[in-house]
Design a protein around this motif. Structure first.
Motif, PDB file in Angstrom:
ATOM      1  N   LYS A  29     -10.874  78.520 -21.877  1.00 37.91           N
ATOM      2  CA  LYS A  29     -11.118  79.378 -20.722  1.00 37.91           C
ATOM      3  C   LYS A  29     -12.496  79.042 -20.149  1.00 37.91           C
ATOM      4  O   LYS A  29     -13.470  78.930 -20.889  1.00 37.91           O
ATOM      5  N   ALA A  30     -12.574  78.841 -18.833  1.00 38.89           N
ATOM      6  CA  ALA A  30     -13.850  78.513 -18.185  1.00 38.89           C
ATOM      7  C   ALA A  30     -14.747  79.751 -18.167  1.00 38.89           C
ATOM      8  O   ALA A  30     -14.276  80.873 -18.117  1.00 38.89           O
ATOM      9  N   GLY A  31     -16.054  79.462 -18.176  1.00 39.45           N
ATOM     10  CA  GLY A  31     -17.026  80.562 -18.060  1.00 39.45           C
ATOM     11  C   GLY A  31     -17.261  81.256 -19.261  1.00 39.45           C
ATOM     12  O   GLY A  31     -17.536  81.740 -20.127  1.00 39.45           O
ATOM     13  N   GLN A  84      -8.893  80.060 -26.008  1.00 38.75           N
ATOM     14  CA  GLN A  84      -8.408  78.691 -26.182  1.00 38.75           C
ATOM     15  C   GLN A  84      -6.891  78.655 -26.272  1.00 38.75           C
ATOM     16  O   GLN A  84      -6.267  79.615 -26.722  1.00 38.75           O
ATOM     17  N   ALA A  85      -6.346  77.514 -25.890  1.00 43.38           N
ATOM     18  CA  ALA A  85      -4.910  77.269 -26.046  1.00 43.38           C
ATOM     19  C   ALA A  85      -4.723  75.826 -26.499  1.00 43.38           C
ATOM     20  O   ALA A  85      -5.418  74.922 -26.026  1.00 43.38           O
ATOM     21  N   ALA A  99      -1.081  74.038 -18.023  1.00 46.60           N
ATOM     22  CA  ALA A  99      -0.305  74.844 -18.973  1.00 46.60           C
ATOM     23  C   ALA A  99      -1.210  75.859 -19.657  1.00 46.60           C
ATOM     24  O   ALA A  99      -0.899  77.055 -19.724  1.00 46.60           O
ATOM     25  N   GLY A 100      -2.362  75.397 -20.172  1.00 39.73           N
ATOM     26  CA  GLY A 100      -3.305  76.305 -20.807  1.00 39.73           C
ATOM     27  C   GLY A 100      -3.805  77.369 -19.852  1.00 39.73           C
ATOM     28  O   GLY A 100      -3.916  78.544 -20.197  1.00 39.73           O
ATOM     29  N   GLY A 101      -4.106  76.954 -18.634  1.00 42.96           N
ATOM     30  CA  GLY A 101      -4.578  77.900 -17.622  1.00 42.96           C
ATOM     31  C   GLY A 101      -3.555  78.951 -17.253  1.00 42.96           C
ATOM     32  O   GLY A 101      -3.915  80.043 -16.809  1.00 42.96           O
ATOM     33  N   SER A 102      -2.285  78.654 -17.466  1.00 44.93           N
ATOM     34  CA  SER A 102      -1.243  79.639 -17.146  1.00 44.93           C
ATOM     35  C   SER A 102      -1.309  80.855 -18.057  1.00 44.93           C
ATOM     36  O   SER A 102      -0.817  81.926 -17.705  1.00 44.93           O
ATOM     37  N   VAL A 103      -1.924  80.707 -19.229  1.00 41.37           N
ATOM     38  CA  VAL A 103      -2.077  81.853 -20.147  1.00 41.37           C
ATOM     39  C   VAL A 103      -3.523  82.322 -20.263  1.00 41.37           C
ATOM     40  O   VAL A 103      -3.772  83.463 -20.654  1.00 41.37           O
ATOM     41  N   LEU A 104      -4.495  81.460 -19.913  1.00 41.45           N
ATOM     42  CA  LEU A 104      -5.903  81.798 -20.069  1.00 41.45           C
ATOM     43  C   LEU A 104      -6.603  82.153 -18.760  1.00 41.45           C
ATOM     44  O   LEU A 104      -7.660  82.775 -18.777  1.00 41.45           O
ATOM     45  N   GLY A 105      -6.061  81.727 -17.645  1.00 39.19           N
ATOM     46  CA  GLY A 105      -6.783  81.821 -16.379  1.00 39.19           C
ATOM     47  C   GLY A 105      -7.567  80.534 -16.164  1.00 39.19           C
ATOM     48  O   GLY A 105      -7.240  79.498 -16.734  1.00 39.19           O
ATOM     49  N   SER A 135      -9.502  77.442 -16.442  1.00 36.65           N
ATOM     50  CA  SER A 135      -9.680  76.725 -17.708  1.00 36.65           C
ATOM     51  C   SER A 135     -10.133  75.292 -17.498  1.00 36.65           C
ATOM     52  O   SER A 135      -9.983  74.735 -16.414  1.00 36.65           O
ATOM     53  N   VAL A 136     -10.646  74.713 -18.578  1.00 34.93           N
ATOM     54  CA  VAL A 136     -11.045  73.310 -18.601  1.00 34.93           C
ATOM     55  C   VAL A 136     -10.552  72.683 -19.909  1.00 34.93           C
ATOM     56  O   VAL A 136     -10.284  73.382 -20.881  1.00 34.93           O
TER      57      VAL A 136
END
Length: 131
Positions: free
Chosen positions: A129-131, A102-103, A63-69, A71-72
């Motif tokens: 967000k990763a990286g 962040q999300a 879910a977080g990655g859907s807005v941040l790219g 992610s971890v």
């Protein structure tokens, strides 16, 4: 977007081992499902807490990655509400707030079987967000 999400899930050896399926992946929302197998259970016959927790964690991060790219998980907390007795787990996660890196996300985990669905856990986490 769903096919991209499925390719990310496929790249996770642990998710492949468990047999996890990405059902929904859209802006601010993700849903993961897992057909329960005997190997997923603990000694009392319900889904092991680690399996339930894994599914919540991964759904939160999708879910977080859907807005941040890419992610971890930064942190998450889970509350078990009832034993997960059934045939299938479904983790439904949504973003409750996000910024550039962040999300904060919320996830409810349900167990289904015999035509019923019951919430067995709820979780909240911070995804970075990763990286």
């Amino acid at each position: 977007m769903l096919e991209f999400g499925r390719s990310v899930l496929e790249a996770q050896p642990f998710s492949r081992l468990l047999g996890t399926e990405l059902v929904v992946f859209e802006q601010g929302r993700a849903e993961l499902a897992l057909a329960l197998q005997p190997e997923h259970l603990q000694q009392h016959g319900f889904a092991h807490g680690g399996v339930v927790s894994y599914l919540a964690d991964n759904a939160l991060t999708f879910a977080g990655g859907s807005v941040l790219g890419d992610s971890v998980t930064l942190e998450y907390k889970i509350n078990y509400l009832r034993p997960a007795i059934g045939q299938r787990l479904v983790a439904r996660a949504r973003v409750t707030g996000s910024g550039k890196t962040q999300a904060v996300c919320h996830c409810d985990v349900f167990v289904s079987g015999d035509g019923t669905e019951k919430m067995c856990a709820t979780a909240q986490g911070t995804i970075r967000k990763a990286g």
